[in-house]
Design an enzyme around this catalytic site. Structure first.
Site, PDB file in Angstrom:
ATOM      1  N   CYS A 161      14.438  -9.180  -0.844  1.00 19.56           N
ATOM      2  CA  CYS A 161      13.342  -8.996  -2.007  1.00 19.56           C
ATOM      3  C   CYS A 161      13.648  -9.741  -2.862  1.00 19.56           C
ATOM      4  O   CYS A 161      14.554 -10.096  -3.688  1.00 19.56           O
ATOM      5  CB  CYS A 161      13.641  -7.518  -2.246  1.00 19.56           C
ATOM      6  SG  CYS A 161      12.632  -6.917  -3.829  1.00 19.56           S
ATOM      7  N   CYS A 217       7.220 -12.987  -1.488  1.00 17.80           N
ATOM      8  CA  CYS A 217       7.645 -11.662  -1.391  1.00 17.80           C
ATOM      9  C   CYS A 217       7.684 -11.337   0.000  1.00 17.80           C
ATOM     10  O   CYS A 217       6.955 -11.836   0.831  1.00 17.80           O
ATOM     11  CB  CYS A 217       6.514 -10.652  -2.124  1.00 17.80           C
ATOM     12  SG  CYS A 217       6.699  -8.952  -1.641  1.00 17.80           S
ATOM     13  N   GLU A 229       2.378  -2.595   3.175  1.00 21.22           N
ATOM     14  CA  GLU A 229       2.924  -1.240   3.824  1.00 21.22           C
ATOM     15  C   GLU A 229       1.878  -0.610   4.413  1.00 21.22           C
ATOM     16  O   GLU A 229       2.406   0.130   5.618  1.00 21.22           O
ATOM     17  CB  GLU A 229       3.388  -0.419   2.392  1.00 21.22           C
ATOM     18  CG  GLU A 229       4.569  -1.219   1.718  1.00 21.22           C
ATOM     19  CD  GLU A 229       5.978  -0.671   2.383  1.00 21.22           C
ATOM     20  OE1 GLU A 229       5.822   0.342   2.698  1.00 21.22           O
ATOM     21  OE2 GLU A 229       6.669  -1.532   2.117  1.00 21.22           O
ATOM     22  N   HIS A 268       7.060  -9.065   1.637  1.00 26.55           N
ATOM     23  CA  HIS A 268       5.971  -8.088   2.388  1.00 26.55           C
ATOM     24  C   HIS A 268       5.033  -8.995   2.664  1.00 26.55           C
ATOM     25  O   HIS A 268       4.361  -9.076   3.908  1.00 26.55           O
ATOM     26  CB  HIS A 268       5.579  -7.270   1.454  1.00 26.55           C
ATOM     27  CG  HIS A 268       6.102  -5.913   1.093  1.00 26.55           C
ATOM     28  ND1 HIS A 268       7.489  -5.989   0.328  1.00 26.55           N
ATOM     29  CD2 HIS A 268       5.963  -4.691   1.634  1.00 26.55           C
ATOM     30  CE1 HIS A 268       7.844  -4.606   0.528  1.00 26.55           C
ATOM     31  NE2 HIS A 268       6.901  -3.970   1.098  1.00 26.55           N
ATOM     32  N   ASP A 301      15.416  -3.705   1.140  1.00 23.58           N
ATOM     33  CA  ASP A 301      14.187  -4.390   0.418  1.00 23.58           C
ATOM     34  C   ASP A 301      13.486  -3.084  -0.182  1.00 23.58           C
ATOM     35  O   ASP A 301      14.181  -1.955   0.118  1.00 23.58           O
ATOM     36  CB  ASP A 301      13.437  -4.841   1.300  1.00 23.58           C
ATOM     37  CG  ASP A 301      11.940  -5.645   0.599  1.00 23.58           C
ATOM     38  OD1 ASP A 301      11.961  -5.855  -0.654  1.00 23.58           O
ATOM     39  OD2 ASP A 301      10.931  -5.823   1.391  1.00 23.58           O
ATOM     40  N   SER A 302      12.635  -3.217  -1.092  1.00 23.12           N
ATOM     41  CA  SER A 302      11.995  -1.887  -1.629  1.00 23.12           C
ATOM     42  C   SER A 302      11.046  -1.129  -0.767  1.00 23.12           C
ATOM     43  O   SER A 302      10.712   0.153  -0.781  1.00 23.12           O
ATOM     44  CB  SER A 302      11.112  -2.631  -2.756  1.00 23.12           C
ATOM     45  OG  SER A 302      10.078  -3.524  -2.085  1.00 23.12           O
TER      46      SER A 302
END
Length: 259
Positions: free
Chosen positions: A73, A183, A151, A185, A9-10
């Site tokens: 992602c 997403c 994050e 996240h 993932d990013s």
């Protein structure tokens, strides 16, 4: 196919997918690779994203002798899978926004997709909507701010509720009854999102479906050491490292992108 399951993932969002996979395949070794040097992906050009992701994932998959790659992602999955499959011979699994189950679940036939701006504007996303949600009104909500909030939250920072409400205000003011977290996240802060938009909206993500797919592809039992290692492209904060240690990681590596 004796190496670890490589989850990419990013940033830390892919851990939400990796958690679901580990529930179904607890005996495997895992490597979590995240490209935090270029986070958030929603702000990158398509060519920059494709070139960097394919180079990084291919490099690490070969180094690790990975058994499978999960591109956890949504933004990357909408672009890089064809070229990545040309570069590697092992199975590649991408993440698809849960548009189909959302359309089936919605009683109002009014659903929303919360994702990065890149995912929201992709033709691939519109094709999913046309194919699986033709009988629904679909609202698209794009945000990169929420990626960074997630994050920071995992690294130990308390989410500013007023900031979160401002980001989610268009959703709060809509009349949807199902929201797709498009997403990886976003499941990390699903409780905070739900508290903000209200219990009347059901949240859906793709984690469990991806885990089932990985289990199908890796049908043979694997007796690994249950090792969890993580690789990243930019130094991480002590708060994030502590969170990763709590998660079970003990092996940390800074890797260089070669493209």
């Amino acid at each position: 196919m004796s190496g670890p399951i490589l989850v990419f993932d990013s940033g830390i969002g892919g851990l939400s997918v990796m958690s679901e996979i580990r529930k179904q395949l607890p005996q495997h070794d895992y490597c979590y690779l995240f490209d935090n040097a270029r986070l958030p992906y929603g702000n990158l050009s398509e060519q920059e994203l494709i070139r960097g992701c394919v180079a990084l994932i291919t490099q690490q998959a070969k180094r690790l002798n990975a058994s499978i790659v999960i591109v956890a992602c949504n933004t990357a999955s909408t672009l890089v899978l064809p070229q990545l499959r040309q570069s590697l011979t092992i199975p590649i699994v991408g993440v698809v926004p849960a548009i189909k189950p959302a359309a089936q679940l919605s009683k109002k036939k009014h659903i929303g997709l919360l994702a990065t701006p890149g995912t929201v504007k992709r033709d691939y996303t519109q094709e999913l909507i046309n194919q699986f949600a033709g009988d629904c009104q679909v609202e698209l909500f794009g945000t990169s701010e929420l990626v960074l909030l997630a994050e920071q939250h995992v690294a130990g920072k308390v989410i500013d509720k007023s900031q979160l409400k401002a980001i989610l205000l268009p959703i709060i003011e809509s009349d949807i009854d199902v929201l797709v977290l498009g997403c990886t996240h976003f499941p990390m802060i699903a409780k905070e999102i739900s508290d903000c938009i209200g219990a009347g909206v059901t949240l859906l993500d793709s984690g469990e479906a991806i885990a089932k797919r990985v289990r199908f592809l890796l049908s043979k039992e694997h007796d690994g050491t249950k090792q969890l290692q993580t690789c990243f492209t930019k130094g991480i904060t002590e708060g994030l490292k502590a969170a990763l240690v709590d998660y079970g990681f003990s092996d940390f590596s800074l890797v260089t992108i070669t493209d």
